[in-house]
Design a protein around this motif. Structure first.
Motif, short mmCIF file in Angstrom:
data_model
loop_
_atom_site.label_atom_id
_atom_site.label_comp_id
_atom_site.label_asym_id
_atom_site.label_seq_id
_atom_site.Cartn_x
_atom_site.Cartn_y
_atom_site.Cartn_z
N PHE A 91 0.82 -1.20 0.00
CA PHE A 91 0.00 0.00 0.00
C PHE A 91 0.86 1.25 0.00
CE2 PHE A 91 -3.68 2.51 0.62
CZ PHE A 91 -3.35 3.51 1.51
N ASP A 92 1.90 1.27 0.84
CA ASP A 92 2.79 2.42 0.90
C ASP A 92 3.60 2.56 -0.38
OD1 ASP A 92 3.42 1.68 4.36
OD2 ASP A 92 1.88 2.94 3.46
N ALA A 93 3.96 1.43 -1.02
CA ALA A 93 4.73 1.48 -2.26
C ALA A 93 3.96 2.20 -3.35
CB ALA A 93 5.08 0.06 -2.71
N GLN A 94 2.65 2.01 -3.39
CA GLN A 94 1.84 2.69 -4.41
C GLN A 94 1.85 4.20 -4.17
OE1 GLN A 94 0.64 1.33 -7.03
NE2 GLN A 94 -0.64 2.99 -7.85
N ILE A 95 1.72 4.60 -2.90
CA ILE A 95 1.72 6.04 -2.57
C ILE A 95 3.07 6.65 -2.87
CG2 ILE A 95 1.48 7.70 -0.70
CD1 ILE A 95 -0.51 5.83 0.61
N LEU A 96 4.14 6.00 -2.39
CA LEU A 96 5.47 6.52 -2.64
C LEU A 96 5.81 6.50 -4.13
CD1 LEU A 96 7.40 4.90 0.34
CD2 LEU A 96 6.62 7.27 0.14
#
Length: 454
Positions: free
Chosen positions: A48-53
């Motif tokens: 999930f964080d990889a998509q945001i970053l």
């Protein structure tokens, strides 16, 4: 920021926090995000964080990323323009999302090169664009390995999708991970090694098949040349040796045969099929050639051996052609000039002159055929071939000039007729079969049996 999930009163929780506890809570939260802290393990990013970053990173770096991607794709196409270029063109036509980034269809005329790459602001569309480019490509495919190496160096990774319609997805892993992520696992290393070995073996096999195709094409040139020559010989023979019944032979239409040169970018299956077609067609040409040659009469045939006539032992087809060409090219004597002025002989001389032009052209054609057979085909002394000598005698007999005027037993002959009959008398040529001595055995050209190329 919510620092704890405990269901307590917010105001009471805030009062209980000390600077030390606040620092520890913040450190724990960051540790959950990066999964690093003091363990020393490689830093990874949650899905999930990889998509945001990834969205944030793509927003600031997509112009430079687009330049690198365009350069990588063009270099990939240049390695095998026909195969890789056509694949890129097919993907452009099939997937609409690709058209949002590649503004112009890659064509053969422009070398399939991408002149402009329009980097869309949407990170999701960019991910779909990469997935469409790799659609149908295995992990060992050149395009997959090329793009994976480029993206890892840029902070992204290509992974196989476990859900949805797309086979791959683009994932942000962070710049700090590009070296660690680029190191393949043991399974990936084995796959890469096997892929390289297979590619090397396939390349060697393709090179061997291409050499066989080039050899078949070279043999095709010689077979066509020899077959066309023998067709002319058989046609000339059938015109004068009318008692020899030629079997019907269907000629091959050379314009319909395979005319394709092999290319290194062709697939192995295509090259093997091309080789099989060429060799099959060459065998068909060889079969026609054999039938043409066997249609010529031979002393081994009981029905023909007593009808074949040969030249004297000291004569040859080539010598007869040369001597007759010299004789026919001589200017008529004074008697011919004087007789040509008289009404009685004028018509006869005009007819003989027209026939002599035809004879002269046919003699030159006959001579040309034999000269080409000697130079193009390795024939063992064609002058001793019985069918060739019989053809020469038949031609001499059929083309002997007629008398200008016949009155009872008396004949008035032209200078050409007298010279012609004088040559035949000097050569001791009769119109009876002479199947004796060395001429009793037909001369068989070895190259016409095995079609050896010079």
């Amino acid at each position: 920021m919510e620092l704890s999930s405990r269901s307590v009163d917010t105001e009471t929780e805030t009062l209980e926090l000390t600077p030390t506890s606040m620092f520890r809570s913040l450190t724990a939260s960051l540790g959950d995000l990066t999964r690093s802290a003091t363990t020393g393990k490689a830093r990874t990013v949650k899905a999930f964080d990889a998509q945001i970053l990834g969205e944030k990173f793509y927003k600031h770096s997509h112009p430079a990323l687009g330049k690198r991607l365009k350069k990588t794709l063009n270099e990939h196409v240049m390695e095998a323009p026909e195969r890789h270029g056509e694949d890129l063109k097919h993907s452009f036509i099939k997937y609409p999302v690709i058209k949002q980034f590649i503004t112009e269809i890659p064509t053969r005329k422009k070398g399939y090169q991408i002149t402009q790459l329009n980097m869309h602001d949407s990170y999701e569309k960019f991910q779909a664009f990469i997935a469409a480019l790799l659609e149908g490509q295995p992990p060992t495919a050149p395009l997959y390995t090329t793009l994976k190496a480029m993206f890892l160096d840029a902070g992204f990774d290509i992974k196989e999708a476990t859900d949805g319609e797309q086979a791959y997805r683009l994932v942000y892993v962070g710049l700090a991970q590009r070296k660690a992520q680029s190191e393949p696992s043991l399974l990936e290393a084995i796959k890469l090694k096997v892929s390289k070995v297979y590619s090397s073996t396939e390349h060697l096999h393709k090179s061997k098949v291409i050499k066989s195709i080039d050899k078949a094409n070279q043999e095709r040139l010689h077979l066509k040349m020899k077959t066309l020559l023998l067709r002319d010989v058989v046609n000339f023979h059938g015109k004068y040796v009318t008692w020899c019944k030629m079997p019907p032979i269907e000629h091959i239409d050379f314009s319909t045969l395979t005319d394709r040169k092999p290319k290194q970018e062709d697939t192995l299956a295509f090259l093997e099929n091309l080789q099989a077609n060429l060799e099959k067609e060459n065998r068909a040409i060889e079969h026609e050639f054999t039938r043409l040659y066997n249609s010529l009469p031979s002393t081994f045939e009981q029905k023909n051996q007593f009808r074949l006539m040969t030249l004297p032992d000291n004569m040859s087809v080539t010598k007869v052609c040369n001597d007759m060409e010299v004789m026919m090219s001589l200017t008529p004597g004074w008697r011919d000039v004087l007789r040509n002025t008289r009404v009685l002989y004028r018509r006869a001389y005009v007819d003989e002159s027209a026939k002599n032009t035809t004879r002269f052209n046919e003699l030159r054609e006959f001579k040309r055929l034999f000269e080409e057979m000697k130079h193009i085909v390795t024939w063992e002394d064609i002058d001793k071939a019985v069918w060739a000598q019989n053809l020469m005698v038949e031609w001499l007999r059929s083309n002997t000039p007629d008398a200008l005027c016949t009155v009872g037993p008396f004949k008035c002959s032209s200078g050409l007729r007298k010279a012609w009959k004088g040559q035949l008398a000097a050569w001791d040529i009769s119109w009876k079969p002479r199947i004796t001595g060395a001429h009793a055995t037909a001369v068989t050209p070895s190259c016409f049996q095995r079609f050896s190329c010079r």
